[in-house]
Design an enzyme around this catalytic site. Structure first.
Site, PDB file in Angstrom:
ATOM      1  N   GLY A 119       0.929  -1.432   4.903  1.00 48.25           N
ATOM      2  CA  GLY A 119       1.296  -2.588   5.715  1.00 48.25           C
ATOM      3  C   GLY A 119       0.204  -3.601   5.960  1.00 48.25           C
ATOM      4  O   GLY A 119       0.297  -4.370   6.925  1.00 48.25           O
ATOM      5  N   THR A 132       0.855  -1.174   0.000  1.00 52.25           N
ATOM      6  CA  THR A 132       0.000   0.000   0.000  1.00 52.25           C
ATOM      7  C   THR A 132       0.897   1.232   0.000  1.00 52.25           C
ATOM      8  O   THR A 132       2.106   1.123   0.139  1.00 52.25           O
ATOM      9  CB  THR A 132      -0.923  -0.056   1.247  1.00 52.25           C
ATOM     10  N   GLU A 182      -8.514  -6.110  -4.465  1.00 52.55           N
ATOM     11  CA  GLU A 182      -9.146  -5.714  -3.206  1.00 52.55           C
ATOM     12  C   GLU A 182     -10.212  -6.699  -2.719  1.00 52.55           C
ATOM     13  O   GLU A 182     -10.526  -6.753  -1.524  1.00 52.55           O
ATOM     14  CB  GLU A 182      -9.767  -4.318  -3.335  1.00 52.55           C
ATOM     15  N   SER A 192      -7.740  -2.342   6.669  1.00 51.15           N
ATOM     16  CA  SER A 192      -7.108  -1.881   7.903  1.00 51.15           C
ATOM     17  C   SER A 192      -6.401  -0.555   7.691  1.00 51.15           C
ATOM     18  O   SER A 192      -5.610  -0.135   8.534  1.00 51.15           O
ATOM     19  CB  SER A 192      -6.104  -2.924   8.409  1.00 51.15           C
ATOM     20  N   GLU A 208      -3.721  -3.469  -2.951  1.00 51.57           N
ATOM     21  CA  GLU A 208      -3.678  -4.645  -2.068  1.00 51.57           C
ATOM     22  C   GLU A 208      -2.372  -5.409  -2.168  1.00 51.57           C
ATOM     23  O   GLU A 208      -1.459  -5.138  -1.423  1.00 51.57           O
ATOM     24  CB  GLU A 208      -4.868  -5.572  -2.316  1.00 51.57           C
TER      25      GLU A 208
END
Length: 445
Positions: free
Chosen positions: A351, A265, A302, A331, A285
């Protein structure tokens, strides 16, 4: 997992072109058409491939070679591009020029959209099901930020379907009951509190966070001060690691589901002279997304952020199960910290699901342990997503493994390739920090 990632089945409708256009219409000052000269020049003239990028191409060679356009770009002549090679992308330059001239519309109902559909549905070994209607009907949704008080600050982030802002609000809602400053960065008990606060947040995340248009996400209950005080009490009443963590006892009709988010990302933090603040995390992703290309760019994977198990072992539907028109949980945790009602800090990281831990560590190091933003970012990564306490290899964090094991944690020493970028807005100006683990850097006029 990679069988699901590579190909058309994992591709979701891209949102970034429409998002950028929407934000510019509301807040932009410069003419839209003038904003794209630098990316066009970079695509046409090329850029030198970094050693990290070259290594990633080599590691993903098996998947990149599956589709001709992707193989031709990253594996010319069948060989991975070596570091230092100047890599050009005229197709991408043409796409950016079109975005500048026509806005986002062609990418949702024009030739670029047709190219996406063709690439996705025509993937020979793992075709997708994306339609012209999917692209045409895509809409930007603006959501109220999730804000949590912590010390003299308010930590604000994204609401569902992202789990980042909710998890950070829970983590700091728990940690506010502990004197993290007095314990300090060197005290293993500080990391016990941070680690178990994160474990508790992830327990709730796995059950409850999903697209609120499809599932009941009990955000208010998850962030209620009394609930977080009870969660803090679990930690306070234990000297060692919590023997087990469970989600909160809300009216639970959903089952537990875990999507697998890969750490590939990008994040930027920007503050301009007018006081505007941006914290933006964007992702395709996987490192190379689905490995399919259209219009000169990689298409995302994704949809693998949805849970792989739509129904859990008890037969309950998982909140983050896949469905048409549904947005997957992420996240991503772009964060703006407020102080006295004014922006104080912008921070975030790539991450995957470790983003939450990277940002939590950085905020704790700065707010509680008095580190400047660069030192807070540099601090070795230590995080816990619910199973093992992960420690950054080849760093001082790895030396804490025995102490954490004595407290009852399972420990894993590994590469933790964060990419935290942050800006602190002070009385005397701005201070920026960029993660040395990636290619990010601090820039200013």
């Amino acid at each position: 997992f990679m069988q699901a990632v590579v190909g058309g089945r994992s591709v979701g409708v891209p949102g970034v072109p429409k998002l950028l256009e929407d934000v510019h219409k509301r807040y932009g000052k410069l003419p839209w058409k003038t904003l794209f000269a630098k990316p066009v020049a970079l695509a046409e003239r090329g850029f030198a491939v970094s050693s990290r990028m070259a290594k990633s191409i080599e590691q993903n060679r098996q998947h990149l070679q599956r589709y001709p356009e992707t193989a031709a770009y990253f594996l010319p002549g069948g060989k991975p591009i070596p570091a230092g090679t100047v890599l050009k992308n005229p197709k991408f330059a043409a796409s950016v020029k079109l975005l500048a001239a026509k806005g986002s519309a062609p990418f949702y109902r024009g030739k670029p959209a047709e190219n996406i559909i063709k690439a996705v549905n025509g993937a020979k070994d793992n075709p997708g099901k994306i339609t012209a209607a999917d692209l045409k009907n895509y809409r930007i949704i603006e959501r109220e930020p999730v804000c949590a008080p912590y010390r003299e600050f308010e930590i604000c982030g994204m609401d569902a379907p992202s789990s980042g802002g909710i998890a950070l609000a829970q983590i700091f809602g728990v940690m506010r009951h502990f004197d993290m400053k007095a314990m300090g960065a060197g005290n293993i008990q500080s990391w016990r509190v941070l680690g178990d606060a994160s474990r508790l947040a992830f327990a709730d995340r796995d059950y409850y966070v999903a697209d609120p248009a499809f599932a009941d996400v009990p955000v208010r209950a998850m962030l209620h001060p009394e609930y977080l005080k009870l969660r803090a009490g679990l930690i306070a009443n234990s000297y060692g690691a919590l023997p087990q963590v469970s989600p909160g006892g809300f009216a639970r009709t959903q089952g537990k589901g875990q999507g697998m988010e890969l750490p590939s990302t990008s994040h930027i933090a920007v503050v301009d002279k007018s006081g505007n603040v941006v914290s933006m995390t964007t992702s395709i992703e996987n490192a190379f997304g689905s490995t399919l290309m259209a219009n000169g760019y990689l298409l995302n994977n994704e949809l693998t952020d949805f849970a792989f198990n739509p129904v859990d072992a008890e037969g309950k539907t998982v909140a983050n199960s896949v469905a048409g028109g549904k947005r997957p949980r992420s996240s991503m945790a772009p964060t703006i910290v407020m102080k006295n009602g004014e922006p104080y800090m912008a921070v975030g990281s790539p991450g995957g699901s470790r983003i939450i831990g990277y940002v939590a560590k950085t905020l704790t190091a700065h707010i509680d342990w008095g580190m400047d933003i660069q030192a807070a970012i540099d601090l070795p990564n230590m995080l816990n997503r619910g199973s093992a306490y992960e420690l950054e290899e080849n760093s001082a964090a790895a030396a804490k493994a025995p102490d954490l094991e004595k407290l009852g944690y399972k420990v894993q020493v590994r590469d933790l390739n964060s990419g935290v970028q942050g800006i602190v807005i002070g009385k005397n100006g701005l201070q920026g920090g960029a993660d040395p683990r990636r290619e990010g850097r601090v820039m200013g006029d």
